[in-house]
Design a protein around this motif. Sequence first.
Motif, PDB file in Angstrom:
ATOM      1  N   ASP A   1     107.000 -20.678  66.767  1.00 23.85           N
ATOM      2  CA  ASP A   1     106.432 -21.925  67.293  1.00 23.85           C
ATOM      3  C   ASP A   1     105.028 -22.112  66.724  1.00 23.85           C
ATOM      4  OD1 ASP A   1     104.865 -20.112  68.688  1.00 23.85           O
ATOM      5  OD2 ASP A   1     106.012 -20.310  70.540  1.00 23.85           O
ATOM      6  N   ASP A   2     104.221 -22.874  67.375  1.00 18.85           N
ATOM      7  CA  ASP A   2     102.903 -23.205  66.846  1.00 18.85           C
ATOM      8  C   ASP A   2     101.829 -22.181  67.195  1.00 18.85           C
ATOM      9  OD1 ASP A   2     103.519 -26.673  67.569  1.00 18.85           O
ATOM     10  OD2 ASP A   2     103.817 -25.575  65.707  1.00 18.85           O
ATOM     11  N   MET A   3     102.124 -21.268  68.125  1.00 22.92           N
ATOM     12  CA  MET A   3     101.106 -20.305  68.515  1.00 22.92           C
ATOM     13  C   MET A   3     100.776 -19.398  67.338  1.00 22.92           C
ATOM     14  SD  MET A   3     101.113 -17.813  71.822  1.00 22.92           S
ATOM     15  CE  MET A   3     102.245 -16.627  71.104  1.00 22.92           C
ATOM     16  N   ALA A   4      99.517 -19.000  67.249  1.00 16.73           N
ATOM     17  CA  ALA A   4      99.097 -18.195  66.105  1.00 16.73           C
ATOM     18  C   ALA A   4      98.004 -17.236  66.527  1.00 16.73           C
ATOM     19  CB  ALA A   4      98.603 -19.103  64.977  1.00 16.73           C
TER      20      ALA A   4
ATOM     21  N   VAL B   1      96.518 -24.298  62.762  1.00 14.95           N
ATOM     22  CA  VAL B   1      96.002 -23.055  62.210  1.00 14.95           C
ATOM     23  C   VAL B   1      96.371 -23.050  60.732  1.00 14.95           C
ATOM     24  CG1 VAL B   1      96.098 -20.551  62.255  1.00 14.95           C
ATOM     25  CG2 VAL B   1      96.209 -21.845  64.392  1.00 14.95           C
ATOM     26  N   VAL B   2      95.368 -23.020  59.890  1.00 19.86           N
ATOM     27  CA  VAL B   2      95.572 -23.039  58.440  1.00 19.86           C
ATOM     28  C   VAL B   2      95.197 -21.675  57.881  1.00 19.86           C
ATOM     29  CG1 VAL B   2      94.922 -24.117  56.262  1.00 19.86           C
ATOM     30  CG2 VAL B   2      95.099 -25.510  58.342  1.00 19.86           C
ATOM     31  N   GLY B   3      96.090 -21.089  57.110  1.00 15.16           N
ATOM     32  CA  GLY B   3      95.875 -19.755  56.580  1.00 15.16           C
ATOM     33  C   GLY B   3      96.520 -18.707  57.460  1.00 15.16           C
ATOM     34  N   THR B   4      96.508 -17.481  57.000  1.00 14.37           N
ATOM     35  CA  THR B   4      97.118 -16.381  57.732  1.00 14.37           C
ATOM     36  C   THR B   4      96.166 -15.199  57.777  1.00 14.37           C
ATOM     37  OG1 THR B   4      98.165 -15.525  55.716  1.00 14.37           O
ATOM     38  CG2 THR B   4      99.454 -17.057  57.080  1.00 14.37           C
ATOM     39  N   GLY B   5      96.441 -14.293  58.713  1.00 15.94           N
ATOM     40  CA  GLY B   5      95.664 -13.065  58.802  1.00 15.94           C
ATOM     41  C   GLY B   5      94.184 -13.349  58.979  1.00 15.94           C
ATOM     42  N   LEU B   6      93.365 -12.666  58.192  1.00 14.29           N
ATOM     43  CA  LEU B   6      91.915 -12.813  58.312  1.00 14.29           C
ATOM     44  C   LEU B   6      91.428 -14.164  57.803  1.00 14.29           C
ATOM     45  CD1 LEU B   6      90.774  -9.275  57.157  1.00 14.29           C
ATOM     46  CD2 LEU B   6      91.092 -10.104  59.475  1.00 14.29           C
ATOM     47  N   ASP B   7      92.271 -14.874  57.050  1.00 10.85           N
ATOM     48  CA  ASP B   7      91.894 -16.185  56.518  1.00 10.85           C
ATOM     49  C   ASP B   7      92.296 -17.332  57.437  1.00 10.85           C
ATOM     50  OD1 ASP B   7      92.781 -14.940  53.280  1.00 10.85           O
ATOM     51  OD2 ASP B   7      90.782 -15.084  54.165  1.00 10.85           O
ATOM     52  N   ALA B   8      92.906 -17.032  58.587  1.00  3.41           N
ATOM     53  CA  ALA B   8      93.343 -18.089  59.498  1.00  3.41           C
ATOM     54  C   ALA B   8      92.147 -18.830  60.081  1.00  3.41           C
ATOM     55  CB  ALA B   8      94.193 -17.489  60.614  1.00  3.41           C
ATOM     56  N   ARG B   9      92.215 -20.163  60.077  1.00  6.62           N
ATOM     57  CA  ARG B   9      91.138 -20.993  60.606  1.00  6.62           C
ATOM     58  C   ARG B   9      91.732 -22.140  61.419  1.00  6.62           C
ATOM     59  NH1 ARG B   9      89.073 -17.101  59.186  1.00  6.62           N
ATOM     60  NH2 ARG B   9      87.268 -16.773  57.835  1.00  6.62           N
ATOM     61  N   LEU B  10      90.960 -22.605  62.400  1.00  5.84           N
ATOM     62  CA  LEU B  10      91.386 -23.724  63.240  1.00  5.84           C
ATOM     63  C   LEU B  10      90.855 -25.033  62.648  1.00  5.84           C
ATOM     64  CD1 LEU B  10      90.858 -22.440  66.895  1.00  5.84           C
ATOM     65  CD2 LEU B  10      93.023 -22.975  65.794  1.00  5.84           C
TER      66      LEU B  10
ATOM     67  N   MET C   1      87.998 -19.479  70.189  1.00  8.07           N
ATOM     68  CA  MET C   1      88.821 -20.674  70.079  1.00  8.07           C
ATOM     69  C   MET C   1      88.043 -21.862  69.520  1.00  8.07           C
ATOM     70  SD  MET C   1      91.089 -20.324  73.587  1.00  8.07           S
ATOM     71  CE  MET C   1      92.176 -21.704  73.230  1.00  8.07           C
ATOM     72  N   ALA C   2      86.851 -21.622  68.995  1.00  3.18           N
ATOM     73  CA  ALA C   2      86.053 -22.705  68.411  1.00  3.18           C
ATOM     74  C   ALA C   2      86.708 -23.208  67.126  1.00  3.18           C
ATOM     75  CB  ALA C   2      84.643 -22.209  68.112  1.00  3.18           C
ATOM     76  N   VAL C   3      86.682 -24.534  66.926  1.00  4.49           N
ATOM     77  CA  VAL C   3      87.288 -25.097  65.716  1.00  4.49           C
ATOM     78  C   VAL C   3      86.390 -24.793  64.515  1.00  4.49           C
ATOM     79  CG1 VAL C   3      88.561 -26.900  66.907  1.00  4.49           C
ATOM     80  CG2 VAL C   3      86.222 -27.345  66.157  1.00  4.49           C
ATOM     81  N   ASP C   4      87.028 -24.581  63.367  1.00  2.81           N
ATOM     82  CA  ASP C   4      86.306 -24.256  62.143  1.00  2.81           C
ATOM     83  C   ASP C   4      86.059 -25.472  61.262  1.00  2.81           C
ATOM     84  OD1 ASP C   4      88.366 -21.580  62.513  1.00  2.81           O
ATOM     85  OD2 ASP C   4      86.204 -21.238  62.341  1.00  2.81           O
ATOM     86  N   ALA C   5      86.872 -26.520  61.416  1.00  3.75           N
ATOM     87  CA  ALA C   5      86.719 -27.724  60.599  1.00  3.75           C
ATOM     88  C   ALA C   5      87.258 -28.914  61.379  1.00  3.75           C
ATOM     89  CB  ALA C   5      87.457 -27.586  59.272  1.00  3.75           C
ATOM     90  N   VAL C   6      86.654 -30.075  61.147  1.00  2.18           N
ATOM     91  CA  VAL C   6      87.091 -31.321  61.781  1.00  2.18           C
ATOM     92  C   VAL C   6      87.399 -32.348  60.698  1.00  2.18           C
ATOM     93  CG1 VAL C   6      86.393 -33.273  63.227  1.00  2.18           C
ATOM     94  CG2 VAL C   6      85.806 -30.942  63.909  1.00  2.18           C
TER      95      VAL C   6
ATOM     96  N   LEU D   1      97.142 -32.251  53.992  1.00  2.06           N
ATOM     97  CA  LEU D   1      95.836 -32.895  53.808  1.00  2.06           C
ATOM     98  C   LEU D   1      94.750 -31.853  53.554  1.00  2.06           C
ATOM     99  CD1 LEU D   1      95.914 -35.592  56.644  1.00  2.06           C
ATOM    100  CD2 LEU D   1      96.373 -35.919  54.217  1.00  2.06           C
ATOM    101  N   VAL D   2      94.845 -30.727  54.265  1.00  2.00           N
ATOM    102  CA  VAL D   2      93.870 -29.656  54.057  1.00  2.00           C
ATOM    103  C   VAL D   2      94.033 -29.082  52.659  1.00  2.00           C
ATOM    104  CG1 VAL D   2      93.066 -27.402  54.844  1.00  2.00           C
ATOM    105  CG2 VAL D   2      93.829 -29.103  56.513  1.00  2.00           C
ATOM    106  N   ALA D   3      95.280 -28.880  52.263  1.00  2.13           N
ATOM    107  CA  ALA D   3      95.535 -28.317  50.936  1.00  2.13           C
ATOM    108  C   ALA D   3      95.018 -29.219  49.827  1.00  2.13           C
ATOM    109  CB  ALA D   3      97.042 -28.075  50.761  1.00  2.13           C
TER     110      ALA D   3
END
Length: 517
Positions: A397-400, A429-438, A483-488, A510-512
């Motif tokens: 699902d969408d949880m990450a 959530v864009v990216g995985t592991g240590l690169d995951a960002r909100l 849980m703070a967003v990294d980009a808007v 769009l992020v890509a």
Amino acid sequence: MSADGRASRPRALIRDEAVSRDRAVSLYSLVVDAAARTPDALAVQDLRGGLGYGALDALADTYLAALRSRGVRPGDRVLVWTDKTTEAVAVAQAVLRSGAIHVPVPRANPRERVARIAADARPALIVTDHDDRVPGAACVPVGDLLREPAYGPAEAHHPVRPADPAYILYTSGSTGTPKGVCLSHGNALAFVDWACRELDLTAADRLANHAAFGFDLSVFDLYGAFRAGASVHLVGETLAQAAGPLVDFLLESRITVWYSVPSALVLMAEYGELLERGPGALRACVFAGEPFPLKRLKELRRAWPGVRMLNWYGPTETNVCTSYEVTAADLARTTAVPIGSPVAGDTVSLEDGEIVVEGPTVMLGYWGGEPRTGPYRTGDLGRYDAAGRLEYRGRADDMAKVRGYRIEPAEVAAVLVAHESVRDAVVLVVGTGLDARLHAFVVPETGPEAAPDTGTRTGPGPERGPALLELRRHCARFLPPYMAVDAVHVVDGFPRTPNGKVDRAGLGGLVARGVRA
């Protein structure tokens, strides 16, 4: 040194010692028993000082009397909203001794989020060590509990059964509000007993507690130490994010068993010279909560040949349910290490690729909901490797996991929409592991809505709507820091799938493509 690179230890003897004591039936009996055996042995240490088992036992009984004088009864919930201190540990013990249910909430949680948790848990009392208060709730400072008159004999601990609820851990909820995972004394002890045997814990061990008390990793740190009569050394919330000082803590505190998310170890290696300075007294390094980047893991394995390294897996709802030990053989690996094989008496299987868990460590249910019946479906995807060990393949699902914490993007989006200048929001959530960002996609109140069949037009920049800094400040009032967003990204509307749902893949694209944030 044994053939597999481990430091030699009298394994059978230590295991016999660990299981020779009567099996505990409650989490509070672990401290009671250790205090009877070794009252002067160090139990818990924070940055200000430590408590021996006898002192921790006595302080917990003092708090128990105070809780009873405040009207706390068996089955009540007591929300403990504090920093990581020896006093908070003693309060937790007192809550359990009263027969009530412990609800730990890290101090970093803002008042508005704690209010939502309190509205769900309906605690009889909120214990704090600061000036913040939850409107409409009965709050008491920890210091005031020591001034309460005694109510009945402090030694009269409420008897509990293994199936009785012990604590509720609030995680990010898919409905936009926190969700309470309720676990019993027996759930926790099934995991803790297995972990103590697996790691050969003894009274000589010194465990680090890196995770917050409201995070399930802390269950092992605290109760594993108490089960073995060992000491647990608390890592404050500020120290937990400081690479160099964290390595200093590891070495100067002579930690023998470390347990954290991989992100913490990577931080320590990249910015704290962890590999160069060596493991010190460390004999076991355990990690869980997110995948460990293979390159970083192999560097750590190569640098610490005498340290046992274990990858534990399990959502909050199951405690730890599988384990895999990383050995020198994994240095030749080109894919992520497995999450391993079932532990602690659990049965772990795959149903249509989803990891399903049943057994003694699995939760009672979600607080306020129906009791759990049958196996727990994790929502995680898995597969078996050639050796029959389970591999993790991501979320169904969408949880990450972001920065090692479980996050439901819907909860973050719900907070963003509460901002006066945001009409709608979707969080990915864009990216995985240590690169995951909100990444937050917001439709401003003043912006035009795109027609349903035209897709999404992106604006020229955040000046069209609320900026990142403004929204981060807003989120800080309602959400914990992780849980703070990294980009808007300010948009006119959201792309839709043929059935009318938000096209999350389209937003990710769009992020890509480098949409301005």
